[in-house]
Design a protein around this motif. Sequence first.
Motif, short mmCIF file in Angstrom:
data_model
loop_
_atom_site.label_atom_id
_atom_site.label_comp_id
_atom_site.label_asym_id
_atom_site.label_seq_id
_atom_site.Cartn_x
_atom_site.Cartn_y
_atom_site.Cartn_z
N ALA A 27 0.75 -1.04 -0.11
CA ALA A 27 0.10 0.14 0.09
C ALA A 27 0.71 1.21 0.12
CB ALA A 27 -0.96 0.06 1.19
N HIS A 28 1.88 1.15 0.96
CA HIS A 28 2.74 2.32 0.82
C HIS A 28 3.42 2.69 -0.30
CE1 HIS A 28 6.91 4.53 1.79
NE2 HIS A 28 6.01 5.04 2.76
N ALA A 29 4.09 1.57 -1.06
CA ALA A 29 4.78 1.57 -2.37
C ALA A 29 3.69 2.04 -3.40
CB ALA A 29 5.40 0.34 -2.86
N TYR A 30 2.45 1.57 -3.49
CA TYR A 30 1.37 2.10 -4.40
C TYR A 30 1.22 3.71 -4.28
CZ TYR A 30 -1.80 1.62 -8.21
OH TYR A 30 -2.19 1.66 -9.35
N ILE A 31 0.87 4.19 -2.79
CA ILE A 31 0.58 5.29 -2.85
C ILE A 31 1.59 6.21 -3.19
CG2 ILE A 31 -0.12 7.01 -0.93
CD1 ILE A 31 -1.79 4.76 0.43
N GLU A 32 3.00 5.98 -2.93
CA GLU A 32 3.91 6.88 -3.04
C GLU A 32 4.59 6.69 -4.52
OE1 GLU A 32 5.35 8.94 -0.80
OE2 GLU A 32 3.59 8.37 0.50
N GLN A 33 3.77 6.19 -5.42
CA GLN A 33 4.34 6.28 -6.63
C GLN A 33 4.38 7.82 -7.07
OE1 GLN A 33 3.14 3.15 -9.61
NE2 GLN A 33 1.49 3.10 -8.05
N THR B 247 6.79 -0.02 -11.20
CA THR B 247 5.96 -1.19 -10.88
C THR B 247 7.21 -2.19 -10.13
OG1 THR B 247 4.68 -1.11 -12.88
CG2 THR B 247 4.98 -3.15 -12.07
N GLN B 248 8.60 -2.04 -10.43
CA GLN B 248 9.37 -3.08 -9.89
C GLN B 248 9.33 -2.72 -8.30
OE1 GLN B 248 10.65 -5.65 -10.88
NE2 GLN B 248 9.18 -5.29 -12.97
N LYS B 249 9.28 -1.52 -7.93
CA LYS B 249 9.09 -1.20 -6.63
C LYS B 249 8.09 -1.73 -5.85
CE LYS B 249 11.30 3.60 -7.30
NZ LYS B 249 11.15 5.17 -7.19
N LEU B 250 7.12 -1.66 -6.55
CA LEU B 250 5.71 -2.36 -5.91
C LEU B 250 6.11 -3.81 -5.71
CD1 LEU B 250 2.62 -1.08 -8.17
CD2 LEU B 250 3.62 -0.07 -5.99
N LEU B 251 6.68 -4.55 -6.62
CA LEU B 251 7.07 -5.83 -6.95
C LEU B 251 7.87 -6.20 -5.63
CD1 LEU B 251 6.17 -8.56 -8.11
CD2 LEU B 251 7.96 -8.07 -9.73
N ASP B 252 8.98 -5.33 -5.38
CA ASP B 252 10.03 -5.33 -4.56
C ASP B 252 9.30 -5.34 -2.95
OD1 ASP B 252 12.26 -5.55 -6.23
OD2 ASP B 252 12.43 -3.24 -5.83
N SER B 253 8.38 -4.84 -2.92
CA SER B 253 7.56 -4.71 -1.55
C SER B 253 6.88 -6.09 -1.19
CB SER B 253 6.37 -3.54 -1.59
OG SER B 253 5.25 -3.93 -2.43
N PHE C 268 -4.01 9.92 -11.06
CA PHE C 268 -2.60 10.33 -11.25
C PHE C 268 -2.80 11.40 -12.40
CE2 PHE C 268 -1.01 5.76 -10.23
CZ PHE C 268 -0.16 6.35 -9.31
N LEU C 269 -3.89 11.37 -13.40
CA LEU C 269 -3.85 12.44 -14.23
C LEU C 269 -5.03 13.70 -13.72
CD1 LEU C 269 -4.84 10.51 -17.39
CD2 LEU C 269 -2.70 11.75 -17.00
N ARG C 270 -5.97 13.26 -12.99
CA ARG C 270 -6.77 14.25 -12.26
C ARG C 270 -6.09 15.18 -11.20
NH1 ARG C 270 -10.14 9.54 -11.11
NH2 ARG C 270 -12.00 9.54 -12.67
N MET C 271 -5.03 14.69 -10.70
CA MET C 271 -4.41 15.39 -9.79
C MET C 271 -2.98 15.62 -10.19
SD MET C 271 -6.03 14.04 -6.29
CE MET C 271 -7.32 12.86 -6.67
N GLN C 272 -2.52 15.34 -11.45
CA GLN C 272 -1.06 15.52 -11.86
C GLN C 272 -0.79 17.08 -11.48
OE1 GLN C 272 -0.74 14.89 -16.15
NE2 GLN C 272 1.45 14.28 -15.84
N GLY C 273 0.60 16.99 -10.99
CA GLY C 273 1.06 18.38 -10.36
C GLY C 273 0.87 18.30 -9.08
N ASP C 274 -0.21 17.76 -8.39
CA ASP C 274 -0.40 18.00 -6.92
C ASP C 274 -0.49 16.50 -6.19
OD1 ASP C 274 -1.19 18.98 -4.37
OD2 ASP C 274 -2.83 19.88 -5.27
N ASP C 275 0.88 15.92 -6.35
CA ASP C 275 1.21 14.62 -5.55
C ASP C 275 0.74 14.64 -4.09
OD1 ASP C 275 1.77 12.99 -7.56
OD2 ASP C 275 3.91 12.85 -7.28
N PRO C 276 0.99 15.79 -3.28
CA PRO C 276 0.60 15.94 -2.05
C PRO C 276 -0.83 15.47 -1.82
CG PRO C 276 2.34 17.52 -2.46
CD PRO C 276 1.80 17.17 -3.75
#
Length: 355
Positions: free
Chosen positions: A88-94, A109-115, A311-319
């Motif tokens: 969950a952490h890895a997915y959200i922090e993309q 994706t590889q970061k997700l898999l590493d988790s 990701f597209l709807r809030m592109q530019g506003d990751d926080p």
Amino acid sequence: MSLLRIRAGKSALEHIQSKGLSPSDISAVFGASGAAKWLAIYGLDRAIFSEWLVDAHQPINLFGTSVGAFKLAGACRQDSAKALDELAHAYIEQSYPNGFSADLIDIETQKLLDSVVDAAGLDEILSHPVFRYHCGTVLAKGWLAQSSVSQQKYAMALAFALNGFGRNIHTKIMQRVIFADARADGTLAGRDAYTSHRVVLNRDNLRAAITGSGSIPVVMHGVKDILGAPAGMHRDGGLLDYHPVPGNVWQGDGLVLYPHFYSEVTSGWFDKYFFWRKTPKALLDKVVLISPSESFLASTELGRIPDRRDFLRMQGDDPLRKRLWWDSAKRSLELGEAFLTLAKSGDIGSIVEPI
């Protein structure tokens, strides 16, 4: 406010109303595709795998596609709660601050898999004492198998148009590949019109199989020639088994537990655009479908299920995106607590609805 909605197929409903629901009743657990949607039930999965099913001693087949394959791999870790937390952490922090490319998505994706599938994870997943892990990919044919994005786009557009003629219209461009635990009993196999292949999982093909299961056409690279599988390009298993339907791929005794972000099961990815196409009830006969209630979802800060398009709807506003997704994930822990309370009290029979 009711937090959960629990629906069951005919045989499952009769079982629950007469005998309740216990871990010993479960023969299989299914996991749906849906990318970020999984965050809405992360806490439900966490409770089921790390607390409720620990009392099961019979073999349980797990089958998932795309994010369903990722989360079920996490469920097979010795510390499943930690693995699902990290997923969950890895997915959200993309993060995609400079736009999206297949290469960048592959890195994330590889970061997700590493988790969930690090070096220790390979052995834990393949030797879990109870769970028998399976994941699904689509072996692509024709233009869908090409590396050219324009050819993939054409193949997807054509597949969408043809889907109006029926779910089985894509048998010439998609074959199902089920990557299976070597110890599995064989009850997971293709049972519909699509050609299906069974491939035994091992330390050398597990990561590739899970990667292929989540490789969305057009936006991601496919995975070519996975060890032990038929030669060719493997793409997202959700194209064919979007919300894997047990009756299409499973035939066994016992019940199928299905933690899901929706209260409906949509067979294939293209079917979601054809609202009148419903999954036949007979294919869900032994299914116990557990999902968040509409009122619960409305109570989250996002007000709905998280979605990859955020990701597209809030592109530019990751926080902002991350804050909303974290709220959804943390609130989903309430779903897990609600399920454990119901299971312990034996009150599931009083709220279960027919599918």
